[in-house]
Design an enzyme around this catalytic site. Structure first.
Site, PDB file in Angstrom:
ATOM      1  N   HIS A   1       0.840  -1.204   0.000  1.00  0.00           N
ATOM      2  CA  HIS A   1       0.000   0.000   0.000  1.00  0.00           C
ATOM      3  C   HIS A   1       0.868   1.243   0.000  1.00  0.00           C
ATOM      4  O   HIS A   1       0.421   2.327   0.316  1.00  0.00           O
ATOM      5  CB  HIS A   1      -0.903   0.024   1.236  1.00  0.00           C
ATOM      6  CG  HIS A   1      -1.633  -1.235   1.440  1.00  0.00           C
ATOM      7  ND1 HIS A   1      -1.119  -2.244   2.222  1.00  0.00           N
ATOM      8  CD2 HIS A   1      -2.776  -1.714   0.934  1.00  0.00           C
ATOM      9  CE1 HIS A   1      -1.949  -3.265   2.205  1.00  0.00           C
ATOM     10  NE2 HIS A   1      -2.955  -2.974   1.443  1.00  0.00           N
TER      11      HIS A   1
ATOM     12  N   ILE B   1      -8.710   9.571   2.351  1.00  0.00           N
ATOM     13  CA  ILE B   1      -9.685   8.906   1.474  1.00  0.00           C
ATOM     14  C   ILE B   1     -10.663   8.085   2.312  1.00  0.00           C
ATOM     15  O   ILE B   1     -11.871   8.119   2.092  1.00  0.00           O
ATOM     16  CB  ILE B   1      -8.960   7.989   0.470  1.00  0.00           C
ATOM     17  CG1 ILE B   1      -8.007   8.768  -0.425  1.00  0.00           C
ATOM     18  CG2 ILE B   1      -9.967   7.221  -0.374  1.00  0.00           C
ATOM     19  CD1 ILE B   1      -7.098   7.876  -1.274  1.00  0.00           C
TER      20      ILE B   1
HETATM   21  O1  LIG Z   1      -4.617  -2.385   3.689  1.00  0.00           O
HETATM   22  C1  LIG Z   1      -5.565  -3.122   3.728  1.00  0.00           C
HETATM   23  C2  LIG Z   1      -6.422  -3.174   4.897  1.00  0.00           C
HETATM   24  O2  LIG Z   1      -5.797  -2.568   5.973  1.00  0.00           O
HETATM   25  P1  LIG Z   1      -6.346  -1.231   6.644  1.00  0.00           P
HETATM   26  O3  LIG Z   1      -5.700  -1.227   7.990  1.00  0.00           O
HETATM   27  O4  LIG Z   1      -7.823  -1.326   6.680  1.00  0.00           O
HETATM   28  O5  LIG Z   1      -5.913  -0.114   5.733  1.00  0.00           O
HETATM   29  C3  LIG Z   1      -5.915  -4.021   2.597  1.00  0.00           C
HETATM   30  O6  LIG Z   1      -5.555  -3.445   1.391  1.00  0.00           O
HETATM   31  C4  LIG Z   1      -5.290  -5.381   2.775  1.00  0.00           C
HETATM   32  O7  LIG Z   1      -6.212  -6.114   3.444  1.00  0.00           O
END
Ligand SMILES: O=C(COP(=O)(O)O)[C@@H](O)CO
Ligand SMILES: Nc1ncnc2c1ncn2[C@@H]1O[C@H](COP(=O)(O)OP(=O)(O)O)[C@@H](O)[C@H]1O
Length: 592
Positions: free
Chosen positions: A217, A405
């Site tokens: 991410h 977002i």
């Molecule tokens: O990043 C994800 C979920 O994590 P968050 O903590 O909700 O951002 C996802 O793309 C992988 O499960």
């Protein structure tokens, strides 16, 4: 670069609808994601995976015989909500218990755990193994806190193969934990990724450079170098993974499944050039390579990057209980191995129409208070819209840059729900409770789950009769503060929104108890929250995604604390305006 969408906010839902339309022989749509459209044996453990969208084939592409029974599919890069996970699990349950597995991310853990507790309370046995294969994201001593990346595939496959073989929930969990312990991954990236509708990438890698250990991410990595040759990259990947062999595994003579995963826009041909050298190096190290994989198993939209996973089936001379499970056949939309017997389709008779819950009766005073609730939610939307980019920027320092977002998705959904409730004549409690559920359901992510907790706790202290007084509001905020710390386990000083919420709540309660009106008390509390949020810049994060490379965030405040402080500060002015309007109305009525 992502080019094709209608409305960015609708992308995830429309993507899932299209995915289901193209794969009806494998999956069917249920609220929150997809489940198999084929019949599973009664009593079979249901393997439910999930996470944010944007990682295809994770997670819906892995649903089918030999792999998952269901996938909870959240918004882009955001975990599915508790409600989404719960409804997918209920639809997937075959009466043999539910086994959850997903990448170890704060939002996923919060929401899947909450869904698990709801199911257990209904008498449905549940177990969970989070995937923690990304060796860069924590030390070996802290490996249970590592992120999950392409290692999802090995843990999901072993759990599902055990379930298909008739193993009970305890045995499925044991084997999945063993698979997770035997899975190690390490990745690099050459570009960031751009979410639908975004003008800029969520994160970037300088031209000609390679980010080492960057998360799926955009979470920061541990180093950056010039782009190496394909062979040099292979040597880096193999060297890092052979430097961390799972406990008890002798390398020479060990059997290992190598998985070279593409993150979204690396060409297969490039990966084959890299894999050529990987295979040589692993063989030179005395390993027996079993069922090599080169492909896309866990992506990050259009990120150019790759990760190598080594799944250690057995050490030298070790009898492997994992190998037969790895050989089991699989047939899903995005992943097929061996041959699966023809499957009987589920006859779906119940049209899962959205039942709009009845609006409870409310008196005029509470409906008037509901207008104030609506005005406050609209203020939240305006505040988040104004600061969305800045919230994303500070979240990207050590997190994944999606805080703004996520808050936008949640607050806009809350506004739509609150507007519909007020239009239907709802009182203050119902209006805020509908807004809270919509926020948690649409935002996903850590903050989505937590804002759902806060708003629902405040709603529970309101009523659908009469106008709430300052004490009721303060009690609701205090309940919300306790709910967040009970649910998220963070304390003041951990560099989370708790650092702003606790002083906000204690100041609000103290001022109200001292006789201040709601507006004055709220203003004083908002000032305390603002000062506390600013002070988080001095802290090292101890919770959430930012924990992984928290040292990057010292000097930058916590985004969740900042967004909460901005919101409560803006709401102070909304309360003042609403109070003036109410007083004016009452004067007019008195003079009439
Ligand atoms: O990043 C994800 C979920 O994590 P968050 O903590 O909700 O951002 C996802 O793309 C992988 O499960
Ligand atoms: N356990 C926790 N308790 C309270 N707040 C938390 C916790 N973990 C993370 N947070 C808050 O969530 C914010 C990040 O929200 P969000 O972007 O939704 O996270 P993610 O993308 O990691 O799911 C952090 O800035 C922090 O304020």
């Amino acid at each position: 670069m992502t080019r094709l969408w209608n409305e960015p906010a609708d992308f995830a839902d429309e993507m899932i609808d299209g995915f289901v339309a193209a794969n009806e022989r494998y999956v069917r749509r249920v609220p929150g994601g997809v489940v198999r459209s084929t019949v599973s044996p009664a009593g079979q453990v249901a393997v439910v995976v999930g996470g944010g969208s944007g990682h295809y084939p994770a997670f819906g592409g892995l649903v089918g015989p030999g792999l998952a029974h269901g996938a909870a599919m959240g918004n882009l890069f955001a975990s599915p909500s508790t409600q989404q996970v719960y409804s997918v699990a209920k639809a997937a349950d075959n009466g043999g218990g539910v086994f959850f597995s997903y990448g170890n991310y704060a939002g996923d853990v919060l929401n899947f755990d909450a869904a698990q507790e709801r199911l257990r309370a209904e008498g449905i046995a549940c177990e969970t193994v989070t995937v923690t294969d990304d060796i860069v994201s924590a030390t070996p001593a802290d490996k249970h806190n590592r992120r999950g990346i392409a290692g999802d595939l090995t843990v999901f496959r072993i759990a599902a193969a055990a379930a298909e073989a008739g193993a009970d929930l305890a045995e499925v969990s044991r084997l999945a934990r063993l698979a997770n312990e035997r899975t190690r991954s390490f990745g690099v990236a050459f570009t960031g990724c751009t979410l639908p509708g975004a003008v800029e990438p969520l994160f970037t890698v300088p031209e000609g450079r390679m980010a080492i250990g960057l998360g799926i991410h955009g979470e920061p990595g541990i180093d950056e170098t010039d782009i190496p040759t394909a062979d040099a990259l292979a040597e880096l990947l193999v060297e890092r993974l052979l430097a961390e062999v799972p406990d008890g595994v002798e390398v020479a003579g060990a059997r290992v499944v190598p998985i070279l995963n593409g993150l979204g826009s690396l060409k297969y041909e490039e990966m084959f050039v890299v894999y050529r050298r990987i295979a040589q190096l692993l063989t030179d190290a005395g390993l027996e390579l079993v069922d090599p994989h080169v492909g896309e198993y866990c992506t990050s939209f259009d990120m150019a990057g790759t990760s190598l996973t080594l799944f250690w089936l057995a050490g030298a001379g070790e009898e492997s209980e994992l190998a037969p499970l790895w050989d089991a056949p699989v047939d899903t939309p995005a992943y097929r191995r061996g041959s699966v017997a023809p499957q009987q389709r589920v006859l779906v008779t119940d049209a899962t129409a959205d039942l709009v819950a009845e609006i409870p009766d409310a008196d005029e005073a509470s409906r008037a208070a509901a207008q104030t609730v609506l005005a406050a939610v609209r203020t939240i939307v305006d505040t988040v819209d104004t600061h969305v980019d800045e919230l994303g920027r500070i979240d990207a320092i050590a997190g994944d840059g999606d805080h703004g977002i996520g808050m936008q998705r949640g607050s806009h959904a809350a506004l739509a729900a609150a507007t519909a409730a007020v239009d239907a004549g709802a009182g203050a409690r119902t209006t805020l409770a509908r807004a809270a559920d919509a926020w948690a359901d649409k935002a996903g992510g850590t903050s989505g789950a937590l804002w759902g907790v806060i708003l629902n706790a405040v709603a529970a202290k309101l009523a659908d009769e009469g106008r709430p007084d300052a004490a009721a509001v303060a009690a609701g905020v205090a309940a919300g503060s306790r709910g967040v710390t009970d649910y998220g386990k963070a304390e003041v000083g951990d560099k989370t929104l708790v650092d702003a919420l606790v002083p906000f709540s204690t100041t609000l309660t103290g001022a109200v108890d001292s006789g201040a009106g709601l507006t004055d008390a709220w203003r004083a509390a908002a000032d305390a929250a603002t000062r506390a949020a600013a002070r988080t810049a001095e802290l090292l994060p101890r919770m959430g995604r930012a924990r992984t490379h928290g040292q990057n965030s010292v000097g930058t405040p916590d985004p969740g604390a900042i967004s909460l402080a901005l919101i409560v500060t803006a709401i102070a002015e909304t309360l003042a305006a609403e109070t003036r309007a109410t007083d004016d109305n009452e004067k007019e009525s008195a003079n009439a």
